[in-house]
Design a protein around this motif. Structure first.
Motif, PDB file in Angstrom:
ATOM      1  N   ILE A  87      77.021  32.989  74.460  1.00 35.80           N
ATOM      2  CA  ILE A  87      78.213  32.135  74.478  1.00 35.80           C
ATOM      3  C   ILE A  87      78.754  31.980  73.059  1.00 35.80           C
ATOM      4  N   LYS A  88      77.866  31.758  72.109  1.00 36.45           N
ATOM      5  CA  LYS A  88      78.296  31.594  70.716  1.00 36.45           C
ATOM      6  C   LYS A  88      79.031  32.839  70.239  1.00 36.45           C
ATOM      7  N   ASP A  89      78.502  34.009  70.566  1.00 40.36           N
ATOM      8  CA  ASP A  89      79.117  35.252  70.112  1.00 40.36           C
ATOM      9  C   ASP A  89      80.453  35.526  70.795  1.00 40.36           C
ATOM     10  N   ALA A  90      80.653  34.951  71.976  1.00 41.31           N
ATOM     11  CA  ALA A  90      81.854  35.254  72.757  1.00 41.31           C
ATOM     12  C   ALA A  90      82.963  34.220  72.618  1.00 41.31           C
ATOM     13  N   VAL A  91      82.653  33.046  72.047  1.00 38.86           N
ATOM     14  CA  VAL A  91      83.597  31.930  72.094  1.00 38.86           C
ATOM     15  C   VAL A  91      83.833  31.391  70.684  1.00 38.86           C
ATOM     16  N   ALA A  92      85.097  31.178  70.327  1.00 40.92           N
ATOM     17  CA  ALA A  92      85.452  30.619  69.021  1.00 40.92           C
ATOM     18  C   ALA A  92      84.936  29.183  68.896  1.00 40.92           C
ATOM     19  N   TYR A  93      84.767  28.732  67.642  1.00 37.57           N
ATOM     20  CA  TYR A  93      84.206  27.407  67.369  1.00 37.57           C
ATOM     21  C   TYR A  93      84.956  26.304  68.112  1.00 37.57           C
ATOM     22  N   GLU A  94      86.272  26.325  68.062  1.00 42.61           N
ATOM     23  CA  GLU A  94      87.063  25.270  68.705  1.00 42.61           C
ATOM     24  C   GLU A  94      86.800  25.236  70.210  1.00 42.61           C
ATOM     25  N   GLN A  95      86.668  26.406  70.811  1.00 43.98           N
ATOM     26  CA  GLN A  95      86.379  26.459  72.241  1.00 43.98           C
ATOM     27  C   GLN A  95      84.946  26.019  72.525  1.00 43.98           C
ATOM     28  N   ARG A  96      84.038  26.301  71.597  1.00 44.37           N
ATOM     29  CA  ARG A  96      82.655  25.830  71.766  1.00 44.37           C
ATOM     30  C   ARG A  96      82.598  24.313  71.718  1.00 44.37           C
ATOM     31  N   LEU A  97      83.495  23.685  70.959  1.00 41.55           N
ATOM     32  CA  LEU A  97      83.554  22.222  70.960  1.00 41.55           C
ATOM     33  C   LEU A  97      83.887  21.709  72.352  1.00 41.55           C
TER      34      LEU A  97
END
Length: 145
Positions: A87-97
């Motif tokens: 998930i971390k590799d596939a999703v930008a920081y803002e979206q991970r928030l």
């Protein structure tokens, strides 16, 4: 059924996830956090469905079907470390928030803060590369008044 997805997610250099796979991965992570305390309450399932409906523009039946697939994936998925890496590799920081906000909504859905859920959240936040401060702010944003 999910062997290929799990294999791709846990590869040494995983490729970014396709949209359907990203949906499954996020949903399975939501299920994993809900199951952490040994109870998988209807309120948590409803919160997962609500997250899936709002995030992916699904109706109730589509969200329930996706959640059922996510439950099966979660039960077959490897340890949380490799699972969250995909998930971390596939999703930008803002979206991970927004993922962290969704996880906190599930944790808080049953009205109980469990030490196992708190521990899993701390680990997941770290594995997703989110700061403790941002996680705390996300929790405060979604905590019912």
């Amino acid at each position: 059924m999910f062997a290929d997805l799990i294999r791709r997610m846990t590869a040494p250099a995983p490729q970014p996830l396709s949209d359907p796979d990203a949906r499954l991965a996020l949903g399975a992570l939501l299920v994993r956090i809900a199951r952490t305390d040994g109870r998988y309450d209807p309120s948590e399932k409803a919160q997962i469905d609500q997250t899936l409906m709002s995030r992916y523009d699904l109706d109730e039946a589509e969200a329930a079907t996706l959640r059922a697939d996510c439950e099966r994936l979660e039960s077959e998925a490897p340890d949380t470390v490799r699972f969250t890496r995909a998930i971390k590799d596939a999703v930008a920081y803002e979206q991970r928030l927004s993922v962290i906000e969704a996880l906190w909504r599930v944790v808080l859905a049953d009205g109980l803060r469990d030490v196992h859920e708190d521990s899993m959240m701390r680990m997941t936040v770290s594995l997703l590369g989110i700061t403790d401060q941002d996680s705390n702010a996300a929790r405060l944003r979604v905590t019912p008044s």
